[in-house]
Write an enzyme that holds these catalytic residues in place. Structure first.
Site, PDB file in Angstrom:
ATOM      1  N   HIS A 176      -3.734   6.136   3.311  1.00 12.77           N
ATOM      2  CA  HIS A 176      -4.422   4.969   2.755  1.00 12.77           C
ATOM      3  C   HIS A 176      -3.918   3.673   3.377  1.00 12.77           C
ATOM      4  O   HIS A 176      -4.699   2.809   3.797  1.00 12.77           O
ATOM      5  CB  HIS A 176      -4.224   4.964   1.243  1.00 12.77           C
ATOM      6  N   ASP A 182       0.830  -1.198   0.000  1.00  6.62           N
ATOM      7  CA  ASP A 182       0.000   0.000   0.000  1.00  6.62           C
ATOM      8  C   ASP A 182       0.870   1.256   0.000  1.00  6.62           C
ATOM      9  O   ASP A 182       1.927   1.268  -0.624  1.00  6.62           O
ATOM     10  CB  ASP A 182      -0.934  -0.038   1.223  1.00  6.62           C
ATOM     11  N   SER A 217     -10.973  -0.444  -1.853  1.00  2.61           N
ATOM     12  CA  SER A 217      -9.759  -0.423  -1.030  1.00  2.61           C
ATOM     13  C   SER A 217     -10.075  -0.702   0.425  1.00  2.61           C
ATOM     14  O   SER A 217      -9.270  -1.318   1.138  1.00  2.61           O
ATOM     15  CB  SER A 217      -9.068   0.945  -1.125  1.00  2.61           C
TER      16      SER A 217
END
Length: 741
Positions: free
Chosen positions: A208, A144, A530
């Protein structure tokens, strides 16, 4: 799951119980006003007078002074049920409880905080059964944007040293304080030089990676919220598991070279599950870094879980479709982020947003982008495009914009707030940089009509409130099948919560992520496949903690066959796969569909991949497809779902699927087939009874489909096959679909 009828009864029962105890308890001070809730049941069928007026009238009757009554009332509930909150004396509460139409009156109490929702929604309470020792030996890899290890979600209190199988490392870098016994590894890959060398670091500057890692494995953090929204205990599926972070995304994107390097490292480091919330356009497996990397992972028994993409609701938009990958769709949870807009004429419009800004006063002047335009010859002032609005016409006002993104433009010009109309499905709330709400186009027209009807239009945008709603549904943005690489493999495989998920973020980012945003938080809401992906990765780790020796395919099968079907407006199983994950049930699935590496290679041979191409995918030297046994049937592999793609509606449906299940239950068992046939298709299962005398015993069967499309407008026909022994329900979706034209 709680049925709607029971949900309606719960407030009544709770209210009556609370009232019972309130009546027989003694207040510390009978002259002290306290907050009570007055519950009045369902909304009236015909509402000739506003509920607010009804509530004021009741209070006035009891208190005897209209001014005090109005000050006493704190809030009127009136969207889904009829109730209000007020500051009352105990004797006033007692009198209200006897009023006609009042179900119960009960004191406002501080309740014990629960999860910030998704894991409880999926049936995994904080008290769910766990194998803590085995769970602490599981390593979940996140490929990620890096990780912020200082987040309380990665506190390592009570953790021992990393598992002995761990071969990874923790590298140093800018703004990175290092690892601990929870986050045991952190590496970055900047082979493509997406970031300048002096900025290369494992630290998560985007937020994220921290969000996905905490969703899958985060330790329990009490009182987590975004400025009071979604308050509860934030936690992952496997709080005792370890985290290994592999940073491959820098600024604008993620490079294949870095992606492959991360897979290479993670596999060698000894991870158990790999979570990849990254994707792109569908490519041949020979040119797909995620496809290649995940294939190598499966050879080591590692399951790779991938996001399916955010290009829905269009059919054929699904990505990460390798048959060895678990591809995840995004679904909703049972709460909605409503951000109300009130107009000067008394109309209230329910919008949706994550708006953390409370109004500082009552009503503000209200205008529209069309009326606030300047003399610019470019852009669309109605949409509040940058550079199209006059600062003097915006300052101190709420502005209505036709379209998204106007909130920052209005804020920069000194506006008091923004209302934006959106033609997208209103299932996903987005954080706003100032006081703002998104409304439907229909409601937008109503607002515009009001603005144009008066010279003194007013309005106010309230802070977001969370309300209960029906769930799950597939998010409008979630990518759909059918896939094009291996047409008879259904993708996505499964669905998981991916809408408005609260989880940890990095301190190096802001709530909205806009360059002018200054508001920060250590928890934030995000939406996308996601966010769905780490839910499934965490659930897979949970299943593995009970079955450490299960193969990647066994874990995948257990999650798919125990999932709950989801009703989908468009796309059916092409949107939801097998259904919504049910981790608790997946621990004891009864039967599994296992797949070995050779089967995958045979499948690729059957799909026409050349020997050289397969060698590139497997990385095992030369291959000769003519010497490899190819799977029988329409799909040629022992997949947990059954999918057939036909050329056209006129094509006769005729196909055979061969399957083999393994008994993972205990002792003898008898499974009987139960079929729900797609419309116009006959489904025959032979044999339709499977006898098992012991655990780990295997049994084979075949499924024959025959028929045709009888509905000229349909693009897919759906049904199911369920194997049941009265204790277990092993479900496989059956889908017949048309290709994308």
């Amino acid at each position: 799951m709680i049925t709607s009828s029971i949900k309606l009864l719960i407030p009544t029962l709770v209210g009556l119980l609370c009232l019972h105890f309130a009546r027989f308890s003694t207040a510390s001070n009978d002259n002290e006003r306290q907050i009570y809730i007055v519950y009045m049941g369902e909304l009236p069928a015909e509402q000739t007078i506003s509920l607010t007026d009804v509530h004021h009238s009741l209070l006035s009757d009891i208190i005897g002074d209209e001014t005090i009554a109005r000050k006493s009332k704190l809030y009127s509930y009136g969207r889904s049920f009829n109730a209000f909150a007020a500051r009352l004396l105990p004797r006033e509460a007692e009198l209200l409880s006897k009023k006609e139409g009042v179900v119960s009156v009960f004191k406002n109490r501080k309740l014990k905080l629960l999860t910030t929702r998704t894991w409880d929604f999926l049936g995994m309470s904080e008290k769910i059964k766990r194998n803590h020792q085995t769970e602490s030996n599981i390593i979940v890899a996140l490929i990620d944007t890096g990780i912020w290890t200082e987040s309380p979600s990665f506190n390592d209190k009570g953790f021992g040293p990393p598992p002995s199988k761990w071969k990874g490392k923790c590298v140093t870098g800018v703004n990175f304080t290092g690892c601990n016994n929870k986050v045991i590894g952190a590496q970055y890959f900047n082979i493509g030089e997406s970031a300048p060398p002096d900025e290369a670091t494992p630290a998560d500057t985007e937020g994220h990676g921290t969000h996905t890692a905490s969703t899958a494995t985060g330790a329990a953090v009490a009182s987590a919220s975004l400025y009071g929204l979604g308050e509860g205990t934030a936690r992952g599926a496997v709080p005792s598991a370890r985290v290994a972070s592999y940073k491959v995304c820098w600024g604008y994107g993620c490079m294949d070279v870095d992606m492959l390097a991360a897979f290479d490292a993670a596999i060698a480091d000894g991870v158990d599950i790999i979570s990849v919330s990254i994707g792109g356009s569908v490519r041949s497996f020979t040119e797909d870094s995620i496809g290649i990397g995940s294939f190598h992972a499966l050879k080591k028994g590692i399951l790779t879980v991938c996001a399916g993409g955010n290009d829905g609701p269009y059919l054929g938009s699904i990505s990460n479709v390798g048959p060895w990958i678990m591809t995840v769709a995004a679904s909703t949870v049972d709460r909605r982020f409503e951000t109300d807009v009130e107009l000067g004429n008394g109309d209230k419009i329910s919008g949706i947003a994550i708006n953390t800004f409370a109004p500082k006063k009552g009503l503000y002047p209200l205008t529209s982008g069309a009326l606030a335009k300047n003399n610019a010859t470019f852009g669309n002032s109605s949409a509040c495009d940058y550079g199209t609005l006059d600062k003097e016409k915006v300052k101190g006002k709420i502005v209505y914009c036709k379209g998204a993104g106007g909130d920052y433009v209005v804020k920069e010009l000194g506006g008091a707030g923004t209302v934006m109309s959106n033609d997208q499905d209103m299932d996903t709330a987005y954080a706003t940089g100032s006081s703002a709400s998104y409304v439907t186009l229909k409601d937008g027209l109503k607002i515009e009509k009001y603005i144009n009807s008066t010279k003194s239009a007013q309005g106010v945008v309230y802070k977001t409130r969370i309300v209960n709603t029906t769930a799950p549904f597939i998010a409008s943005f979630s990518s759909r099948g059918p896939q094009t690489l291996i047409s008879n493999i259904l993708k996505p495989d499964i669905a998981a919560p991916g809408v408005n998920i609260l989880a940890a973020i990095s301190k190096f980012t802001t709530v909205v992520g806009h360059e002018n945003d200054k508001k920060t938080s250590i928890f934030n809401f995000n939406s996308g496949t996601s966010m769905a992906c780490p839910h499934v990765a965490g659930a897979a780790a949970y299943v593995k903690s009970f079955h450490p020796k299960w193969s990647h395919a066994a874990i995948k099968s257990a999650l798919m066959t125990t999932s709950k079907p989801i009703k989908v407006k468009e796309g059916g199983e092409l949107a939801s796969g097998s259904g919504q994950i049910n981790p608790k049930m997946a621990v004891h699935p009864g039967l599994i569909y296992d797949i070995n590496t050779t089967s995958y290679v045979g499948l690729l041979c059957k799909q026409g991949y050349k020997d050289k191409e397969i060698a590139l995918i497997t990385g095992s030297g030369k291959y000769n497809c003519s010497k490899i046994q190819r799977g029988k049937g329409a799909d040629g592999i022992n997949y947990p779902s059954i999918n057939l793609q036909v050329k056209s509606r006129e094509t006769n449906i005729s196909a055979v699927f061969y399957r083999r299940v393994t008994n993972v239950g205990v002792g003898k068992s008898v499974y009987k087939a139960r079929v729900e046939s797609p419309k116009g298709v006959s489904v025959k299962v032979v044999p339709d009874i499977l006898l098992f005398s012991r655990a780990d015993q295997k049994r084979s069967f075949k499924v024959t489909l025959k028929g045709k499309f009888v509905d000229k407008d349909s693009r897919y026909l759906s049904g199911s096959l369920v194997w049941s022994d009265t204790k277990h329900e092993v479900r496989s979706p059956i889908l017949v679909s048309l290709p994308i034209s």
